[in-house]
Design an enzyme around this catalytic site. Structure first.
Site, PDB file in Angstrom:
ATOM      1  N   GLU A 259       0.867  -1.183   0.028  1.00  0.00           N
ATOM      2  CA  GLU A 259       0.083   0.042  -0.245  1.00  0.00           C
ATOM      3  C   GLU A 259       1.025   1.349  -0.050  1.00  0.00           C
ATOM      4  O   GLU A 259       1.656   1.365   0.767  1.00  0.00           O
ATOM      5  CB  GLU A 259      -1.099   0.096   1.289  1.00  0.00           C
ATOM      6  CG  GLU A 259      -1.774   1.058   1.393  1.00  0.00           C
ATOM      7  CD  GLU A 259      -2.745   1.067   2.329  1.00  0.00           C
ATOM      8  OE1 GLU A 259      -3.330   1.975   2.467  1.00  0.00           O
ATOM      9  OE2 GLU A 259      -2.959   0.192   3.134  1.00  0.00           O
ATOM     10  N   LYS A 275      -8.793  -1.334   1.639  1.00  0.00           N
ATOM     11  CA  LYS A 275      -9.543  -1.980   2.594  1.00  0.00           C
ATOM     12  C   LYS A 275     -10.175  -3.038   1.908  1.00  0.00           C
ATOM     13  O   LYS A 275     -10.803  -2.777   1.096  1.00  0.00           O
ATOM     14  CB  LYS A 275     -10.413  -0.934   2.943  1.00  0.00           C
ATOM     15  CG  LYS A 275     -10.142   0.059   4.261  1.00  0.00           C
ATOM     16  CD  LYS A 275      -9.772  -1.007   5.200  1.00  0.00           C
ATOM     17  CE  LYS A 275      -9.053  -0.198   6.470  1.00  0.00           C
ATOM     18  NZ  LYS A 275      -8.674  -1.037   7.692  1.00  0.00           N
TER      19      LYS A 275
END
Length: 458
Positions: A259, A275
């Site tokens: 990420e 997410k």
């Protein structure tokens, strides 16, 4: 009052023959504090990036425990950008500051509970100045060297020394990886973690939160060479933002982060929150079914939507009004161990604002805190009851010329001597099921466990 012009630096860059292996160069470089490698091993379908090996420089900014009342902007004053004149190809990293901002640096941004000490004694912030680096462009297979100095003759002399070191290092034989292994154990029982998930859900039900990212710690003893461990991590859990960082006192951060937290190139800012997670399947059919399940999950869709909205609000605090937009609301990426859902938000830095303003507006990452962010951090602090250290902070660089590129420090091993620790967690909402959240933490930590287990061990 006259504006003081920052001093000029000169970067000399040159393409290298070969190209050399950055992982081999890392092993030869050793463990001096400030040795830093970002190794880019992106998922299929994503444009290949750059890998960067930065060698230690003459100074560092080190904050062991965050003092009360110190703002992040004040702490980062020594990191002000310089004017950089480039001789040769312009590269994503031209020299500058490399390292980490630990999660506890949040105390320099928001009024939150007093920061706790990291269990293994990691600093709250460590950034070292690097004047020499080797870069690999995975899209073309070309490698480059860059050296930073106060004048062109000095930069060219430093570049010549760097090239000579690369040639010598590549002639050295690789050492075989140690065969020792370490077995991670959870610091919490599964029943305890599930109870903590239920307590977060109670906060959400009471209207106190929309979501909070709850994590748990795993510990291991008998760790071998951090270089060998990082190589196994590259093999077991390749990711776009893999990071090796050597710190003082024999401490290392080894990350397989998928990420990007925050990048700034010129005036363009980008954040890419994640997410929603599913493990990879053991067969192609099972793998596709798990990906479809994530794609259809309303619970995971809602989690990401909340964090994308939070990221948009964070960027808007430092970006030009009207420039912040959601480039991608939700897309799925398949990594070595998990499927992930990702959003991409971007904006233009407002006139008069700096990268420190941007960093202070967005830190810590919303995907590893929750919404509302400050209340989520308060709940996390109460339930986890210990410092996170580098985990859920940021890893990467602040370029000498003003750019930055930072990854979220997740899927991250902390090594101190022969001890290691890692944390894994997930976003908890009202729809979260405690048993499923426990299983998600195990899926996220699978590559870390495999790396610790050693070669040839499951």
């Amino acid at each position: 009052m006259a504006v003081r012009t920052p001093p000029l630096l000169v970067a000399a860059t040159q393409r290298l023959p070969g190209p050399p292996s950055l992982l081999h160069l890392l092993a030869v470089a050793g463990s001096r504090p400030g040795t830093f490698l970002r190794w880019c091993a992106g998922p299929a379908g994503v444009e290949p990036g750059w890998s960067v090996l930065a060698l230690p420089g003459p100074r560092a900014l080190h904050i062991q425990r965050w003092p009360r009342g110190l703002s992040l902007a004040e702490a980062l004053v020594p990191l002000a950008p310089r004017r950089v004149r480039v001789h040769g190809p312009r590269l994503p990293f031209m020299g500058g500051w490399v390292g980490m901002l630990g999660y506890e640096a949040r105390s320099g941004v928001e009024r939150t509970p007093a920061p706790r000490a990291s269990p293994l004694g990691f600093p709250a912030l460590w950034l070292g100045w690097s004047e020499a680096a080797v870069l690999l462009d995975h899209a073309t297979g070309r490698a480059y060297a860059t050296a930073l100095a106060s004048s062109l003759p000095r930069a060219r002399a430093a570049l010549a020394r760097l090239r000579a070191w690369v040639e010598r290092a590549m002639r050295k034989p690789a050492r075989p990886a140690p065969a020792t292994c370490a077995r991670p154990r959870p610091a919490l029982r599964a029943t305890h973690y599930r109870r903590l998930v239920s307590r977060v859900r109670a906060h959400v039900r009471a209207g106190d939160l929309f979501q909070a990212n709850l994590s748990q710690r795993f510990d291991a003893d008998g760790v071998d060479s951090p270089h060998a461990l990082f190589q196994r991590l590259v093999d077991q859990q390749p990711a776009p933002f893999m990071t090796f960082l050597a710190l003082p006192a024999g401490r290392f951060v080894l990350s397989a982060s998928p990420e990007r937290f925050l990048s700034l190139r010129g005036r363009q800012a980008v954040t890419e929150p994640m997410k929603g997670t599913r493990p990879r399947g053991r067969t192609l059919r099972e793998d596709r079914a798990l990906a479809r399940d994530l794609a259809r999950s309303e619970k995971d869709r809602a989690e990401l939507a909340m964090i994308v909205d939070l990221s948009r609000n964070d960027l808007a605090r430092a970006c030009r009004p009207g420039s912040v937009r959601v480039r991608e609301a939700r897309s799925l990426r398949a990594f070595a161990r998990v499927h992930q859902a990702i959003g991409i938000v971007e904006g233009r830095l407002a006139p008069g604002r700096t990268r420190v303003d941007l960093l202070a507006a967005c830190f810590p990452p919303g995907s590893v805190t929750g919404a509302p962010k400050v209340r989520a951090m308060e709940v996390i602090d109460a339930l986890e009851a210990e410092g996170r250290g580098p985990y859920c902070g940021a890893l990467g660089w602040l370029d000498a010329g003003g750019d930055l590129d930072l990854a979220v420090a997740i899927r991250t091993l902390l090594v101190a001597g022969r001890r290691a620790s890692y944390r894994v967690g997930g976003g908890i909402t009202l729809r979260s099921q405690p048993a499923a959240e426990w299983r998600e933490t195990l899926a996220k930590g699978r590559g870390l466990r495999a790396a610790l287990a050693g070669p040839g061990r499951p």
